[in-house]
Design a protein around this motif. Structure first.
Motif, PDB file in Angstrom:
ATOM      1  N   ARG A   1      39.310  54.419  36.924  1.00  0.00           N
ATOM      2  CA  ARG A   1      39.315  53.911  37.497  1.00  0.00           C
ATOM      3  C   ARG A   1      38.469  52.428  36.802  1.00  0.00           C
ATOM      4  NH1 ARG A   1      34.319  53.668  40.893  1.00  0.00           N
ATOM      5  NH2 ARG A   1      33.053  52.062  40.532  1.00  0.00           N
ATOM      6  N   LEU A   2      39.036  51.481  37.484  1.00  0.00           N
ATOM      7  CA  LEU A   2      39.048  49.829  36.976  1.00  0.00           C
ATOM      8  C   LEU A   2      37.840  49.163  37.194  1.00  0.00           C
ATOM      9  CD1 LEU A   2      42.430  48.857  36.494  1.00  0.00           C
ATOM     10  CD2 LEU A   2      41.486  49.192  34.611  1.00  0.00           C
ATOM     11  N   ASP A   3      36.913  48.900  36.917  1.00  0.00           N
ATOM     12  CA  ASP A   3      35.825  48.043  37.077  1.00  0.00           C
ATOM     13  C   ASP A   3      35.687  46.754  36.994  1.00  0.00           C
ATOM     14  OD1 ASP A   3      34.012  50.335  36.653  1.00  0.00           O
ATOM     15  OD2 ASP A   3      34.427  49.871  38.082  1.00  0.00           O
ATOM     16  N   ASN A   4      34.779  45.734  37.918  1.00  0.00           N
ATOM     17  CA  ASN A   4      34.821  44.219  36.909  1.00  0.00           C
ATOM     18  C   ASN A   4      36.351  43.278  37.478  1.00  0.00           C
ATOM     19  OD1 ASN A   4      33.836  41.807  36.419  1.00  0.00           O
ATOM     20  ND2 ASN A   4      33.366  41.916  34.036  1.00  0.00           N
ATOM     21  N   LEU A   5      36.758  44.300  38.609  1.00  0.00           N
ATOM     22  CA  LEU A   5      38.599  43.850  38.470  1.00  0.00           C
ATOM     23  C   LEU A   5      38.334  41.252  38.632  1.00  0.00           C
ATOM     24  CD1 LEU A   5      39.304  45.952  41.292  1.00  0.00           C
ATOM     25  CD2 LEU A   5      40.336  45.243  38.457  1.00  0.00           C
ATOM     26  N   MET A   6      39.573  41.362  37.877  1.00  0.00           N
ATOM     27  CA  MET A   6      40.077  40.177  37.499  1.00  0.00           C
ATOM     28  C   MET A   6      40.776  39.635  38.332  1.00  0.00           C
ATOM     29  SD  MET A   6      38.289  38.994  33.572  1.00  0.00           S
ATOM     30  CE  MET A   6      38.923  40.695  33.010  1.00  0.00           C
ATOM     31  N   PRO A   7      41.197  38.497  38.897  1.00  0.00           N
ATOM     32  CA  PRO A   7      42.542  38.015  38.912  1.00  0.00           C
ATOM     33  C   PRO A   7      43.793  38.740  38.060  1.00  0.00           C
ATOM     34  CG  PRO A   7      41.124  36.368  39.726  1.00  0.00           C
ATOM     35  CD  PRO A   7      40.264  37.525  38.661  1.00  0.00           C
ATOM     36  N   GLU A   8      43.749  38.309  36.916  1.00  0.00           N
ATOM     37  CA  GLU A   8      44.826  38.705  35.696  1.00  0.00           C
ATOM     38  C   GLU A   8      44.570  39.862  35.414  1.00  0.00           C
ATOM     39  OE1 GLU A   8      41.750  36.776  34.869  1.00  0.00           O
ATOM     40  OE2 GLU A   8      40.674  36.905  33.774  1.00  0.00           O
ATOM     41  N   ASP A   9      44.126  40.531  36.237  1.00  0.00           N
ATOM     42  CA  ASP A   9      44.364  42.789  36.162  1.00  0.00           C
ATOM     43  C   ASP A   9      45.728  42.607  37.876  1.00  0.00           C
ATOM     44  OD1 ASP A   9      40.820  42.729  36.126  1.00  0.00           O
ATOM     45  OD2 ASP A   9      42.346  43.147  34.845  1.00  0.00           O
ATOM     46  N   THR A  10      45.776  41.358  37.656  1.00  0.00           N
ATOM     47  CA  THR A  10      47.070  41.567  39.188  1.00  0.00           C
ATOM     48  C   THR A  10      48.236  42.129  38.744  1.00  0.00           C
ATOM     49  OG1 THR A  10      46.239  40.384  40.766  1.00  0.00           O
ATOM     50  CG2 THR A  10      48.272  40.314  41.315  1.00  0.00           C
TER      51      THR A  10
END
Length: 121
Positions: free
Chosen positions: A82-91
């Motif tokens: 589970r990944l929360d608080n996703l950011m564009p750099e998580d792409t």
């Protein structure tokens, strides 16, 4: 031999959450540690988290520390991230991998095909 299949990727807005799944085909799955990795275009593959065969030990790396939770359910041969608080750099394309020993490296024996995660701002 372990065959792994990732799912749960997709497009999400920044600040959102995703639950990635890594399902194995073999009943021996519960003998293996599993790790999640990701690779963005033009970047090195990086390890994100790992979990031991029985879920008793986990670790996270800096890119997702505090925003990720790895878990497993051996009854359904699946590991989750589970990944929360996703950011564009998580792409990136996210991969799961299995190995008899849990390692802080990419030295895992079996790999899935990956699932794409795209985070828009």
């Amino acid at each position: 031999q372990v065959h792994l299949h990732e799912s749960g990727g997709g497009s999400v807005q920044a600040g959102g959450s995703l639950m990635l799944s890594c399902k194995a085909s073999e009943s021996t799955f519960d003998n293996y540690a599993v790790a999640w990795f990701r690779q963005a275009p033009g970047k090195e593959r990086e390890q994100l988290a790992a979990i031991s065969w029985n879920g008793g030990a986990t670790f996270y790396t800096e890119p997702v520390e505090g925003r990720a939770t790895i878990s497993r359910d051996n009854t359904v041969k699946t590991v989750y991230l589970r990944l929360d608080n996703l950011m564009p750099e998580d792409t990136a394309t996210y991969y799961c991998a299995a190995n008899y020993l849990m390692k802080r490296s990419s030295d895992y024996a079996f790999w899935g095909q990956g699932t794409q995660v795209t985070v828009s701002s």
